[in-house]
Design a protein around this motif. Sequence first.
Motif: not given
Length: 183
Positions: A65-66, A102-104, A90-94, A129-132
């Motif tokens: 969790l980011i 990868t991260e969203l 907030i984001g998620y890194r796998h 703004i979503p970023e990948f």
Amino acid sequence: MKAQIHISLLLVLLTSSSLLAQHQAVSPRKSHLELNLIWPFVPNIYQVKYNRTLFTSKNGMQGELIISANFRPLSLDEQEGDKSMQAIAIGYRHFWWKGFNTELSIYPEFINIENNVIDGQNYEGFVLIPEFYAGYKGYFGRSRFFYNVQLGIGQVIYRSNPWPKTEEDQLFFNGNLTIGVSF
């Protein structure tokens, strides 16, 4: 300038496993704090991320969790005017294998524009703004300190108070070069 930064990031990403060999695939520590080294220069944003490991599987995959705090001091944006921004994202890194990830992330930003370049007016608004990103995280030897090199894309998907700009919102390319510590 942006192309040079993206090429440099790509070269570091492609050579990082041989230059700074990773002795461990993931850290046994659950918390991580990282600082973005590129964004203070392009696009003039200061970013600090706190990451918390959510799970680690037997096959080496890991999820984090980011939560990040982003701040842009008032400075000139040639397409908009004098611009400042604050955001908590907030984001998620796998992690798929070793340090490849990868991260969203979703960036809700509160923007202030002064002296708009089109009409000279001031504007305030909320932008989403979503970023990948895709990249590689490695540790410096066997220490708790790490680096993460990522290339990515983003897109403004919502503006609460659209203000005039010299260019329309488009898909944009971005990069991250972060250093951090696991604890």
